[in-house]
Design a protein around this motif. Structure first.
Motif, PDB file in Angstrom:
ATOM      1  N   ALA A   9      -5.771  -6.183  -6.730  1.00 15.89           N
ATOM      2  CA  ALA A   9      -4.821  -5.104  -6.492  1.00 15.89           C
ATOM      3  C   ALA A   9      -3.434  -5.670  -6.218  1.00 15.89           C
ATOM      4  CB  ALA A   9      -5.280  -4.258  -5.313  1.00 15.89           C
ATOM      5  N   ASP A  67       0.406  -0.720  -5.634  1.00 12.51           N
ATOM      6  CA  ASP A  67      -0.487   0.152  -6.406  1.00 12.51           C
ATOM      7  C   ASP A  67      -0.640   1.497  -5.702  1.00 12.51           C
ATOM      8  OD1 ASP A  67      -1.063  -1.597  -8.479  1.00 12.51           O
ATOM      9  OD2 ASP A  67      -2.881  -2.382  -7.534  1.00 12.51           O
ATOM     10  N   LEU A  94      -3.559   4.293  -5.682  1.00 11.79           N
ATOM     11  CA  LEU A  94      -4.933   4.548  -6.114  1.00 11.79           C
ATOM     12  C   LEU A  94      -5.316   5.974  -5.758  1.00 11.79           C
ATOM     13  CD1 LEU A  94      -7.521   3.384  -7.378  1.00 11.79           C
ATOM     14  CD2 LEU A  94      -8.254   2.745  -5.064  1.00 11.79           C
ATOM     15  N   PHE A 129      -7.968  -3.793  -2.841  1.00 17.10           N
ATOM     16  CA  PHE A 129      -7.115  -2.625  -2.618  1.00 17.10           C
ATOM     17  C   PHE A 129      -6.916  -2.379  -1.117  1.00 17.10           C
ATOM     18  CE2 PHE A 129      -8.202  -1.888  -7.012  1.00 17.10           C
ATOM     19  CZ  PHE A 129      -7.031  -1.353  -7.525  1.00 17.10           C
ATOM     20  N   MET A 151      -3.710   4.802  -0.891  1.00 15.89           N
ATOM     21  CA  MET A 151      -4.842   5.519  -1.470  1.00 15.89           C
ATOM     22  C   MET A 151      -4.715   6.998  -1.134  1.00 15.89           C
ATOM     23  SD  MET A 151      -8.063   2.983  -0.756  1.00 15.89           S
ATOM     24  CE  MET A 151      -7.867   1.200  -0.908  1.00 15.89           C
TER      25      MET A 151
END
Length: 299
Positions: free
Chosen positions: A52, A56, A58, A127, A134
């Protein structure tokens, strides 16, 4: 993979599905069912080596909780915030990318918009280590079950459901693709204090999409003006998303009604009571349970 490439890939998978027996379309990995033509075992194994990035984004959703709708919302939000069109595979589910998932992801420019239906314990550990943002979306389980039922019957790469009653029973037991709704929910309930995790509900999006866009953009570190929030919201209604997806031939598969409360057209009184008991057993008194506003939408 753009819309045209995805449409070609989808047609190829539909041809393969037509030659398969219904019972061949799902397989088990670590006790959980997955669709063979969408995410075979080698895809899941390859995810273990994914790295990751700290920027990022997600998107996580149990199946039929609003994933594809949210993809459209986030792409519009990110374009307004950065001024650049966000390139993603369609849909950007990591478990669909293939055995070369690491290479595919490494070639993608930042910030990457990625997605998954996986249980949090099966999401690549990097992640969490990289503290990627997230965004997790849930939906009341009754409407989720109804949408999942119709999705299985309308998507040839998944086995057709023998009956509403059998799918209802399988959903409650977790014997459906990607596993138990309630196990997913409880796992994310434990992570609600994580500052890099934000949980939203389908019902919140339906009630006030503009407010949800503002909250999500703030969580992701984007600054949007009121006009930008309005543009994102107006272009991101369920009806607008369904219409825009028709060009790839998948609109009627992934977008159905988009209603809150459609479960009342399917559940018997006994099934409704049984689901209430299961929800109470697993989620009553939890923060996610309160956020789902179950009593309002499911009783």
């Amino acid at each position: 993979m753009d819309g045209e490439d995805f449409a070609v890939s989808l047609r190829s998978r539909l041809r393969a599905a037509s030659a398969m027996q219904e019972e061949e379309k799902l397989y088990r990995n670590k006790g959980v069912l997955y669709p063979l033509l969408l995410c075979p075992c080698e895809n899941l194994q390859a995810l273990e080596d994914v790295t990751a990035r700290d920027d990022d984004i997600l998107l996580v959703a149990y199946p039929k909780c609003g994933f594809n709708w949210m993809v459209g919302v986030l792409k519009k939000m990110m374009m307004e915030a950065t001024g650049r069109k966000v390139e993603t595979r369609m849909p950007p589910l990591m478990e669909f990318f293939g055995p070369d998932v690491s290479q595919v992801m490494d070639q993608s420019p930042s910030p990457r918009l990625l997605g998954t239906h996986l249980h949090p314990d099966n999401i690549p550990a990097s992640f969490f280590a990289k503290r990627a943002k997230m965004l997790v979306i849930f939906r009341n389980p009754k409407d989720t079950l109804v949408s999942f039922y119709h999705f299985c019957n309308n998507n040839p790469v998944l086995p057709s459901v023998s009956s509403w009653e059998s799918f209802y029973a399988d959903f409650l037991s977790g014997d459906v693709p990607w596993g138990s709704y309630f196990e997913h929910a409880l796992a994310w309930e434990k992570r609600m204090d994580d500052p890099d995790v934000m949980l939203v509900t389908y019902e919140q999006l339906k009630q006030d999409l503009g407010q949800a866009v503002r909250h999500m953009s703030s969580f992701l570190g984007f600054t949007l003006t009121q006009d930008q929030v309005r543009r994102v919201s107006e272009a991101s209604t369920f009806a607008a998303m369904k219409e825009s997806s028709q060009h790839s031939g998948i609109g009627n598969i992934i977008f159905r009604k988009g209603e809150v409360g459609d479960w009342r057209n399917h559940f018997t009184e006994e099934q409704s009571r049984q689901m209430d008991q299961v929800f109470s057993q697993h989620l009553a008194g939890t923060r996610l349970g309160r956020q789902l506003n179950y009593d309002l939408h499911c009783l």
